[in-house]
Scaffold this motif. Structure first.
Motif, PDB file in Angstrom:
ATOM      1  N   TYR A 141      44.479  41.094  30.883  1.00  0.00           N
ATOM      2  CA  TYR A 141      45.163  42.071  31.693  1.00  0.00           C
ATOM      3  C   TYR A 141      44.749  41.808  33.364  1.00  0.00           C
ATOM      4  O   TYR A 141      43.544  42.070  33.606  1.00  0.00           O
ATOM      5  N   ALA A 142      45.526  41.323  34.256  1.00  0.00           N
ATOM      6  CA  ALA A 142      45.256  41.142  35.498  1.00  0.00           C
ATOM      7  C   ALA A 142      45.663  42.008  36.430  1.00  0.00           C
ATOM      8  O   ALA A 142      46.847  42.866  36.170  1.00  0.00           O
ATOM      9  N   ASN A 143      44.831  42.256  37.616  1.00  0.00           N
ATOM     10  CA  ASN A 143      45.146  43.525  38.286  1.00  0.00           C
ATOM     11  C   ASN A 143      44.211  42.884  39.752  1.00  0.00           C
ATOM     12  O   ASN A 143      43.580  42.077  39.822  1.00  0.00           O
ATOM     13  N   ARG A 144      44.870  43.674  40.651  1.00  0.00           N
ATOM     14  CA  ARG A 144      44.350  43.479  42.168  1.00  0.00           C
ATOM     15  C   ARG A 144      42.899  43.663  42.002  1.00  0.00           C
ATOM     16  O   ARG A 144      41.892  43.224  42.452  1.00  0.00           O
ATOM     17  N   ASP A 145      42.399  45.116  41.605  1.00  0.00           N
ATOM     18  CA  ASP A 145      41.199  45.230  41.886  1.00  0.00           C
ATOM     19  C   ASP A 145      40.984  46.481  40.405  1.00  0.00           C
ATOM     20  O   ASP A 145      41.917  46.861  39.893  1.00  0.00           O
ATOM     21  N   GLU A 146      39.699  46.816  40.329  1.00  0.00           N
ATOM     22  CA  GLU A 146      39.371  47.765  39.291  1.00  0.00           C
ATOM     23  C   GLU A 146      40.392  49.000  39.671  1.00  0.00           C
ATOM     24  O   GLU A 146      40.549  49.606  38.555  1.00  0.00           O
ATOM     25  N   LEU A 172      40.291  40.507  37.413  1.00  0.00           N
ATOM     26  CA  LEU A 172      40.526  41.238  38.519  1.00  0.00           C
ATOM     27  C   LEU A 172      40.559  40.163  39.857  1.00  0.00           C
ATOM     28  O   LEU A 172      39.838  39.352  40.000  1.00  0.00           O
ATOM     29  N   GLU A 173      41.814  40.321  40.604  1.00  0.00           N
ATOM     30  CA  GLU A 173      42.039  39.309  41.399  1.00  0.00           C
ATOM     31  C   GLU A 173      40.768  39.444  42.836  1.00  0.00           C
ATOM     32  O   GLU A 173      40.224  38.509  43.234  1.00  0.00           O
ATOM     33  N   SER A 174      40.354  40.708  42.877  1.00  0.00           N
ATOM     34  CA  SER A 174      39.301  40.934  43.942  1.00  0.00           C
ATOM     35  C   SER A 174      37.894  40.268  43.705  1.00  0.00           C
ATOM     36  O   SER A 174      37.347  39.805  44.553  1.00  0.00           O
TER      37      SER A 174
END
Ligand SMILES: Cc1cc2nc3c(=O)[nH]c(=O)nc-3n(C[C@H](O)[C@H](O)[C@H](O)COP(=O)(O)OP(=O)(O)OC[C@H]3O[C@@H](n4cnc5c(N)ncnc54)[C@H](O)[C@@H]3O)c2cc1C
Ligand code: FES
Length: 333
Positions: A141-146, A172-174
Protein backbone atom coordinates in the motif's frame (compact mmCIF):
# COMPACT_ATOMS: atom_id res chain seq x y z
CA UNK A 1 -31.45 -1.73 -13.07
CA UNK A 2 -32.87 1.60 -12.01
CA UNK A 3 -31.34 4.03 -9.52
CA UNK A 4 -31.72 3.33 -5.82
CA UNK A 5 -32.02 5.87 -3.03
CA UNK A 6 -29.43 5.58 -0.28
CA UNK A 7 -29.52 7.35 3.07
CA UNK A 8 -26.27 8.42 4.72
CA UNK A 9 -26.32 7.01 8.26
CA UNK A 10 -22.72 7.62 9.27
CA UNK A 11 -19.78 9.81 8.29
CA UNK A 12 -16.27 8.94 9.51
CA UNK A 13 -13.17 11.07 8.93
CA UNK A 14 -10.48 8.52 7.93
CA UNK A 15 -7.64 11.00 7.32
CA UNK A 16 -7.42 14.77 6.82
CA UNK A 17 -8.72 14.39 3.28
CA UNK A 18 -10.77 11.18 3.20
CA UNK A 19 -14.19 10.31 4.66
CA UNK A 20 -16.20 7.10 4.77
CA UNK A 21 -19.96 7.27 4.25
CA UNK A 22 -22.11 4.50 5.67
CA UNK A 23 -25.24 4.09 3.54
CA UNK A 24 -28.52 2.19 3.78
CA UNK A 25 -31.06 1.60 1.04
CA UNK A 26 -34.37 3.40 1.34
CA UNK A 27 -36.85 1.73 1.70
CA UNK A 28 -34.70 -0.58 3.85
CA UNK A 29 -33.44 -3.71 2.09
CA UNK A 30 -30.23 -5.64 1.60
CA UNK A 31 -28.16 -4.43 -1.37
CA UNK A 32 -26.21 -7.34 -2.89
CA UNK A 33 -22.66 -6.80 -4.10
CA UNK A 34 -19.33 -8.53 -4.58
CA UNK A 35 -16.07 -7.43 -2.92
CA UNK A 36 -14.31 -4.88 -5.14
CA UNK A 37 -17.50 -3.50 -6.73
CA UNK A 38 -18.49 0.17 -6.75
CA UNK A 39 -21.52 2.45 -6.54
CA UNK A 40 -22.16 5.32 -8.93
CA UNK A 41 -23.55 8.28 -6.97
CA UNK A 42 -25.49 11.28 -8.24
CA UNK A 43 -23.98 14.36 -6.62
CA UNK A 44 -26.00 17.58 -6.76
CA UNK A 45 -24.54 20.56 -8.60
CA UNK A 46 -26.00 24.06 -8.94
CA UNK A 47 -24.05 24.34 -12.20
CA UNK A 48 -25.13 21.19 -14.05
CA UNK A 49 -27.98 19.73 -11.96
CA UNK A 50 -25.84 16.79 -10.94
CA UNK A 51 -22.63 14.91 -11.68
CA UNK A 52 -22.17 11.14 -11.53
CA UNK A 53 -19.11 9.66 -9.83
CA UNK A 54 -18.20 6.08 -8.97
CA UNK A 55 -16.95 5.09 -5.51
CA UNK A 56 -15.73 1.61 -4.59
CA UNK A 57 -17.30 -0.07 -1.60
CA UNK A 58 -14.86 -0.30 1.30
CA UNK A 59 -17.30 -2.50 3.25
CA UNK A 60 -17.46 -6.25 2.59
CA UNK A 61 -20.68 -8.07 1.63
CA UNK A 62 -20.60 -10.41 4.67
CA UNK A 63 -20.60 -7.37 6.99
CA UNK A 64 -24.16 -6.69 5.81
CA UNK A 65 -23.50 -2.99 5.30
CA UNK A 66 -22.64 -0.48 2.57
CA UNK A 67 -19.77 1.95 2.93
CA UNK A 68 -17.83 4.03 0.43
CA UNK A 69 -14.67 6.00 1.15
CA UNK A 70 -14.05 9.26 -0.69
CA UNK A 71 -10.72 11.04 -0.89
CA UNK A 72 -10.58 14.71 -1.86
CA UNK A 73 -9.22 15.32 -5.36
CA UNK A 74 -7.39 18.68 -5.51
CA UNK A 75 -9.64 21.01 -7.54
CA UNK A 76 -12.22 18.24 -7.97
CA UNK A 77 -15.95 18.89 -7.62
CA UNK A 78 -17.73 15.74 -6.43
CA UNK A 79 -15.16 14.40 -3.98
CA UNK A 80 -14.94 17.76 -2.22
CA UNK A 81 -18.72 18.14 -2.25
CA UNK A 82 -19.12 14.75 -0.55
CA UNK A 83 -16.34 15.42 1.99
CA UNK A 84 -17.82 18.85 2.84
CA UNK A 85 -21.57 18.15 2.66
CA UNK A 86 -22.35 14.51 3.44
CA UNK A 87 -24.15 14.36 6.77
CA UNK A 88 -26.20 11.63 8.45
CA UNK A 89 -29.83 11.80 7.32
CA UNK A 90 -29.29 13.08 3.78
CA UNK A 91 -30.21 10.88 0.80
CA UNK A 92 -28.29 10.33 -2.39
CA UNK A 93 -29.22 8.50 -5.61
CA UNK A 94 -27.01 5.63 -6.72
CA UNK A 95 -26.84 3.04 -9.46
CA UNK A 96 -26.72 -0.55 -8.16
CA UNK A 97 -23.28 -2.01 -7.35
CA UNK A 98 -21.29 -2.86 -10.47
CA UNK A 99 -17.86 -3.80 -11.72
CA UNK A 100 -15.66 -6.81 -12.36
CA UNK A 101 -12.70 -5.89 -10.09
CA UNK A 102 -13.51 -8.84 -7.90
CA UNK A 103 -11.78 -12.20 -7.30
CA UNK A 104 -13.43 -15.25 -8.89
CA UNK A 105 -12.68 -17.20 -5.73
CA UNK A 106 -11.91 -16.09 -2.17
CA UNK A 107 -9.80 -19.24 -1.77
CA UNK A 108 -7.17 -18.01 -4.25
CA UNK A 109 -3.89 -16.48 -3.02
CA UNK A 110 -3.95 -12.76 -3.83
CA UNK A 111 -1.42 -9.97 -4.29
CA UNK A 112 -3.03 -6.53 -3.88
CA UNK A 113 -1.29 -3.28 -4.80
CA UNK A 114 -2.98 -0.04 -3.83
CA UNK A 115 -2.03 3.63 -3.73
CA UNK A 116 -4.00 6.37 -1.95
CA UNK A 117 -7.77 5.96 -2.30
CA UNK A 118 -7.10 2.78 -4.34
CA UNK A 119 -7.22 1.00 -0.97
CA UNK A 120 -11.07 1.05 -0.88
CA UNK A 121 -11.81 -1.97 -3.12
CA UNK A 122 -8.77 -3.74 -1.64
CA UNK A 123 -10.11 -3.47 1.91
CA UNK A 124 -13.38 -5.05 0.78
CA UNK A 125 -11.52 -7.86 -1.01
CA UNK A 126 -9.17 -8.42 1.96
CA UNK A 127 -11.94 -8.57 4.56
CA UNK A 128 -13.92 -10.95 2.34
CA UNK A 129 -11.01 -13.27 1.55
CA UNK A 130 -9.84 -13.44 5.17
CA UNK A 131 -13.29 -13.98 6.66
CA UNK A 132 -15.08 -15.97 3.95
CA UNK A 133 -12.24 -17.73 2.10
CA UNK A 134 -8.99 -19.57 2.66
CA UNK A 135 -6.63 -17.64 0.35
CA UNK A 136 -3.48 -15.91 1.59
CA UNK A 137 -3.19 -12.18 0.89
CA UNK A 138 -0.32 -9.73 0.53
CA UNK A 139 -1.14 -6.02 0.36
CA UNK A 140 1.42 -3.45 -0.72
CA UNK A 141 0.00 0.00 0.00
CA UNK A 142 1.68 3.19 -1.25
CA UNK A 143 0.99 6.65 0.18
CA UNK A 144 2.52 10.10 0.23
CA UNK A 145 3.31 9.94 3.96
CA UNK A 146 2.14 8.31 7.18
CA UNK A 147 -0.75 10.77 7.64
CA UNK A 148 -2.24 9.86 4.25
CA UNK A 149 -2.65 6.16 5.08
CA UNK A 150 -6.40 5.38 5.00
CA UNK A 151 -7.58 2.42 7.16
CA UNK A 152 -4.24 2.16 9.04
CA UNK A 153 -6.02 0.77 12.15
CA UNK A 154 -8.26 -1.62 10.22
CA UNK A 155 -5.22 -3.04 8.42
CA UNK A 156 -3.36 -3.43 11.74
CA UNK A 157 -6.32 -5.33 13.24
CA UNK A 158 -6.64 -7.60 10.20
CA UNK A 159 -2.92 -8.42 10.34
CA UNK A 160 -3.20 -9.20 14.07
CA UNK A 161 -6.24 -11.45 13.47
CA UNK A 162 -4.70 -13.31 10.50
CA UNK A 163 -0.93 -13.36 11.03
CA UNK A 164 -0.50 -16.53 8.92
CA UNK A 165 -2.59 -15.34 5.98
CA UNK A 166 -2.04 -11.60 5.65
CA UNK A 167 1.10 -9.57 4.98
CA UNK A 168 0.76 -5.76 4.74
CA UNK A 169 3.72 -3.72 3.47
CA UNK A 170 3.47 0.08 3.53
CA UNK A 171 5.36 2.15 0.96
CA UNK A 172 5.76 5.81 1.94
CA UNK A 173 6.82 8.23 -0.77
CA UNK A 174 8.19 10.58 1.94
CA UNK A 175 10.65 7.85 2.97
CA UNK A 176 11.20 5.67 -0.11
CA UNK A 177 10.38 8.05 -3.02
CA UNK A 178 8.04 6.85 -5.78
CA UNK A 179 8.21 3.11 -6.52
CA UNK A 180 10.13 2.31 -9.73
CA UNK A 181 9.75 -0.64 -12.09
CA UNK A 182 13.06 -2.35 -11.06
CA UNK A 183 12.34 -1.95 -7.32
CA UNK A 184 8.78 -3.25 -7.72
CA UNK A 185 9.92 -6.16 -9.87
CA UNK A 186 12.22 -7.26 -7.03
CA UNK A 187 9.60 -6.55 -4.34
CA UNK A 188 6.83 -8.53 -6.08
CA UNK A 189 9.01 -11.56 -6.93
CA UNK A 190 8.00 -13.72 -3.91
CA UNK A 191 4.34 -13.44 -4.94
CA UNK A 192 4.73 -13.58 -8.75
CA UNK A 193 2.48 -16.67 -9.03
CA UNK A 194 -0.52 -14.94 -7.41
CA UNK A 195 -3.58 -13.25 -8.90
CA UNK A 196 -2.79 -9.51 -8.90
CA UNK A 197 -5.21 -6.61 -8.21
CA UNK A 198 -3.97 -3.05 -8.78
CA UNK A 199 -5.69 0.25 -8.01
CA UNK A 200 -4.33 3.78 -7.67
CA UNK A 201 -3.26 6.79 -9.73
CA UNK A 202 -2.35 6.05 -13.36
CA UNK A 203 1.48 6.43 -12.99
CA UNK A 204 1.44 3.98 -10.04
CA UNK A 205 -0.62 1.45 -11.97
CA UNK A 206 1.69 1.79 -14.99
CA UNK A 207 4.81 0.85 -13.01
CA UNK A 208 3.03 -2.02 -11.24
CA UNK A 209 1.67 -3.46 -14.49
CA UNK A 210 5.10 -3.17 -16.16
CA UNK A 211 6.77 -4.91 -13.19
CA UNK A 212 4.09 -7.64 -13.29
CA UNK A 213 4.77 -8.04 -17.01
CA UNK A 214 8.48 -8.52 -16.34
CA UNK A 215 7.57 -11.25 -13.85
CA UNK A 216 5.28 -12.97 -16.38
CA UNK A 217 2.18 -12.45 -14.20
CA UNK A 218 -0.88 -13.07 -16.37
CA UNK A 219 -3.80 -12.83 -13.92
CA UNK A 220 -3.74 -9.03 -13.53
CA UNK A 221 -6.83 -6.94 -12.70
CA UNK A 222 -6.70 -3.15 -12.88
CA UNK A 223 -9.29 -0.67 -11.58
CA UNK A 224 -8.96 2.84 -13.03
CA UNK A 225 -10.33 5.64 -10.84
CA UNK A 226 -11.54 8.05 -13.51
CA UNK A 227 -14.37 10.58 -13.42
CA UNK A 228 -17.38 9.91 -15.63
CA UNK A 229 -17.98 12.56 -18.28
CA UNK A 230 -21.60 11.69 -19.13
CA UNK A 231 -24.76 11.24 -17.09
CA UNK A 232 -25.68 7.57 -16.63
CA UNK A 233 -28.83 8.64 -14.74
CA UNK A 234 -30.27 10.44 -17.80
CA UNK A 235 -33.60 9.26 -19.30
CA UNK A 236 -33.25 7.25 -22.51
CA UNK A 237 -35.16 8.00 -25.68
CA UNK A 238 -34.62 6.14 -28.93
CA UNK A 239 -35.74 7.14 -32.40
CA UNK A 240 -38.11 4.95 -34.39
CA UNK A 241 -36.40 4.07 -37.67
CA UNK A 242 -36.64 1.50 -40.46
CA UNK A 243 -32.85 1.21 -40.57
CA UNK A 244 -32.72 -1.45 -37.89
CA UNK A 245 -31.18 -4.87 -37.28
CA UNK A 246 -32.89 -7.59 -35.25
CA UNK A 247 -31.51 -8.61 -31.88
CA UNK A 248 -32.40 -11.62 -29.71
CA UNK A 249 -31.42 -11.12 -26.08
CA UNK A 250 -31.24 -13.70 -23.30
CA UNK A 251 -31.27 -12.22 -19.77
CA UNK A 252 -32.31 -13.80 -16.46
CA UNK A 253 -33.68 -16.88 -18.23
CA UNK A 254 -35.93 -14.85 -20.56
CA UNK A 255 -35.38 -14.38 -24.29
CA UNK A 256 -36.76 -11.34 -26.15
CA UNK A 257 -36.45 -10.05 -29.69
CA UNK A 258 -36.27 -6.36 -30.64
CA UNK A 259 -35.64 -4.11 -33.60
CA UNK A 260 -32.18 -2.56 -33.10
CA UNK A 261 -31.76 0.85 -34.81
CA UNK A 262 -28.30 0.88 -36.39
CA UNK A 263 -27.39 4.23 -34.84
CA UNK A 264 -28.38 3.22 -31.28
CA UNK A 265 -26.33 1.31 -28.73
CA UNK A 266 -27.75 -1.99 -27.49
CA UNK A 267 -28.10 -0.88 -23.86
CA UNK A 268 -30.35 2.04 -24.83
CA UNK A 269 -32.57 -0.27 -26.91
CA UNK A 270 -32.94 -2.66 -23.97
CA UNK A 271 -33.58 0.02 -21.34
CA UNK A 272 -36.08 1.80 -23.61
CA UNK A 273 -37.93 -1.54 -23.99
CA UNK A 274 -38.02 -2.07 -20.21
CA UNK A 275 -35.39 -4.85 -20.12
CA UNK A 276 -33.50 -4.63 -16.77
CA UNK A 277 -30.04 -4.83 -18.40
CA UNK A 278 -27.12 -4.04 -16.07
CA UNK A 279 -25.07 -0.86 -16.55
CA UNK A 280 -23.21 1.80 -14.68
CA UNK A 281 -21.11 4.39 -16.57
CA UNK A 282 -22.76 4.13 -20.01
CA UNK A 283 -19.50 5.34 -21.52
CA UNK A 284 -17.45 2.19 -22.11
CA UNK A 285 -15.32 2.58 -19.01
CA UNK A 286 -16.60 0.21 -16.33
CA UNK A 287 -17.73 -3.13 -17.85
CA UNK A 288 -20.95 -3.36 -15.80
CA UNK A 289 -22.88 -3.87 -19.05
CA UNK A 290 -20.83 -6.77 -20.43
CA UNK A 291 -22.73 -9.37 -22.45
CA UNK A 292 -21.70 -11.96 -25.05
CA UNK A 293 -22.49 -12.07 -28.76
CA UNK A 294 -23.25 -15.68 -29.65
CA UNK A 295 -24.32 -15.03 -33.25
CA UNK A 296 -23.79 -12.09 -35.63
CA UNK A 297 -21.44 -9.15 -35.33
CA UNK A 298 -21.42 -5.80 -33.52
CA UNK A 299 -19.08 -2.79 -33.45
CA UNK A 300 -17.97 -1.10 -30.21
CA UNK A 301 -17.96 2.70 -30.41
CA UNK A 302 -15.59 2.87 -27.43
CA UNK A 303 -13.86 0.29 -25.27
CA UNK A 304 -11.63 1.25 -22.36
CA UNK A 305 -11.96 -2.02 -20.56
CA UNK A 306 -12.25 -5.27 -22.52
CA UNK A 307 -8.98 -7.00 -23.43
CA UNK A 308 -8.33 -8.73 -26.75
CA UNK A 309 -8.98 -12.12 -25.14
CA UNK A 310 -12.43 -10.95 -23.91
CA UNK A 311 -13.36 -9.67 -27.39
CA UNK A 312 -12.19 -12.95 -28.96
CA UNK A 313 -14.55 -14.78 -26.58
CA UNK A 314 -17.44 -12.66 -27.88
CA UNK A 315 -17.71 -10.30 -24.88
CA UNK A 316 -18.92 -6.81 -25.75
CA UNK A 317 -20.08 -3.67 -23.94
CA UNK A 318 -23.83 -3.23 -24.45
CA UNK A 319 -23.48 0.52 -23.81
CA UNK A 320 -21.15 0.84 -26.82
CA UNK A 321 -22.39 -1.87 -29.21
CA UNK A 322 -24.10 -1.06 -32.51
CA UNK A 323 -25.10 -3.80 -34.97
CA UNK A 324 -23.03 -4.75 -38.01
CA UNK A 325 -24.99 -7.80 -39.20
CA UNK A 326 -28.77 -7.83 -39.80
CA UNK A 327 -29.37 -10.29 -36.97
CA UNK A 328 -27.48 -10.59 -33.69
CA UNK A 329 -27.92 -12.97 -30.77
CA UNK A 330 -26.73 -11.82 -27.34
CA UNK A 331 -26.66 -13.47 -23.94
CA UNK A 332 -26.12 -12.12 -20.42
CA UNK A 333 -25.95 -15.64 -18.94
C1 LIG B 1 -14.73 2.29 -10.61
C2 LIG B 1 -14.31 3.54 -9.87
C3 LIG B 1 -14.17 3.49 -8.51
C4 LIG B 1 -13.74 4.61 -7.79
N1 LIG B 1 -13.61 4.53 -6.44
C5 LIG B 1 -13.19 5.60 -5.73
C6 LIG B 1 -13.04 5.52 -4.32
O1 LIG B 1 -13.28 4.47 -3.70
N2 LIG B 1 -12.63 6.62 -3.65
C7 LIG B 1 -12.33 7.80 -4.30
O2 LIG B 1 -11.99 8.78 -3.63
N3 LIG B 1 -12.47 7.90 -5.65
C8 LIG B 1 -12.90 6.84 -6.38
N4 LIG B 1 -13.06 6.94 -7.74
C9 LIG B 1 -12.78 8.23 -8.39
C10 LIG B 1 -14.04 9.12 -8.36
O3 LIG B 1 -15.07 8.55 -9.16
C11 LIG B 1 -13.78 10.53 -8.90
O4 LIG B 1 -13.10 10.41 -10.15
C12 LIG B 1 -12.94 11.37 -7.95
O5 LIG B 1 -13.61 11.49 -6.70
C13 LIG B 1 -12.67 12.77 -8.52
O6 LIG B 1 -13.91 13.38 -8.82
P1 LIG B 1 -14.09 14.95 -8.63
O7 LIG B 1 -15.39 15.32 -9.21
O8 LIG B 1 -13.81 15.34 -7.22
O9 LIG B 1 -12.87 15.52 -9.44
P2 LIG B 1 -12.84 15.87 -10.99
O10 LIG B 1 -13.56 14.90 -11.81
O11 LIG B 1 -11.41 16.14 -11.30
O12 LIG B 1 -13.65 17.22 -10.94
C14 LIG B 1 -13.46 18.15 -11.88
C15 LIG B 1 -14.62 18.04 -12.86
O13 LIG B 1 -15.80 18.52 -12.24
C16 LIG B 1 -16.42 19.46 -13.08
N5 LIG B 1 -17.00 20.49 -12.20
C17 LIG B 1 -16.34 21.42 -11.49
N6 LIG B 1 -17.22 22.16 -10.77
C18 LIG B 1 -18.45 21.67 -11.03
C19 LIG B 1 -19.77 21.98 -10.58
N7 LIG B 1 -20.01 22.98 -9.72
N8 LIG B 1 -20.81 21.25 -11.06
C20 LIG B 1 -20.59 20.23 -11.94
N9 LIG B 1 -19.37 19.89 -12.39
C21 LIG B 1 -18.30 20.59 -11.94
C22 LIG B 1 -15.32 20.05 -13.94
O14 LIG B 1 -15.84 20.41 -15.20
C23 LIG B 1 -14.38 18.85 -14.08
O15 LIG B 1 -14.75 18.05 -15.20
C24 LIG B 1 -13.47 5.82 -8.48
C25 LIG B 1 -13.63 5.87 -9.87
C26 LIG B 1 -14.03 4.74 -10.56
C27 LIG B 1 -14.23 4.81 -12.05
S1 FES C 1 -21.99 0.69 -18.56
FE1 FES C 1 -19.89 1.00 -18.11
S2 FES C 1 -18.90 0.05 -19.79
FE2 FES C 1 -20.98 -0.06 -20.28
Amino acid sequence: MSAVTLRVVGVTAETQDAVSLELVAEPARQVQYRPGQFLTLRIPSAQTGSVARSYSLSSAPHEGRLEVTVKRTAGGYASNWLCDNATPGMTIDSLPPAGIFTPDSLDTDLLLLAAGSGITPMLSILKSALSQGTGRCTLIYANRDENSVIFADALKSLTAEHPDRLVVLHWLESVQNLPSVPTLTTLLTPWHDRELFVCGPAPFMDVVVTAADHLGMDRVHVEKFVSLSGDPFAEIEIEDTDDAALVEVELDGTTNEFGWPRNTVLLDVLLARGVPAPYSCREGACSACVCRVVDGEVKLLRNEILERADLADGYVLACQAVPVTDTVRVTYE
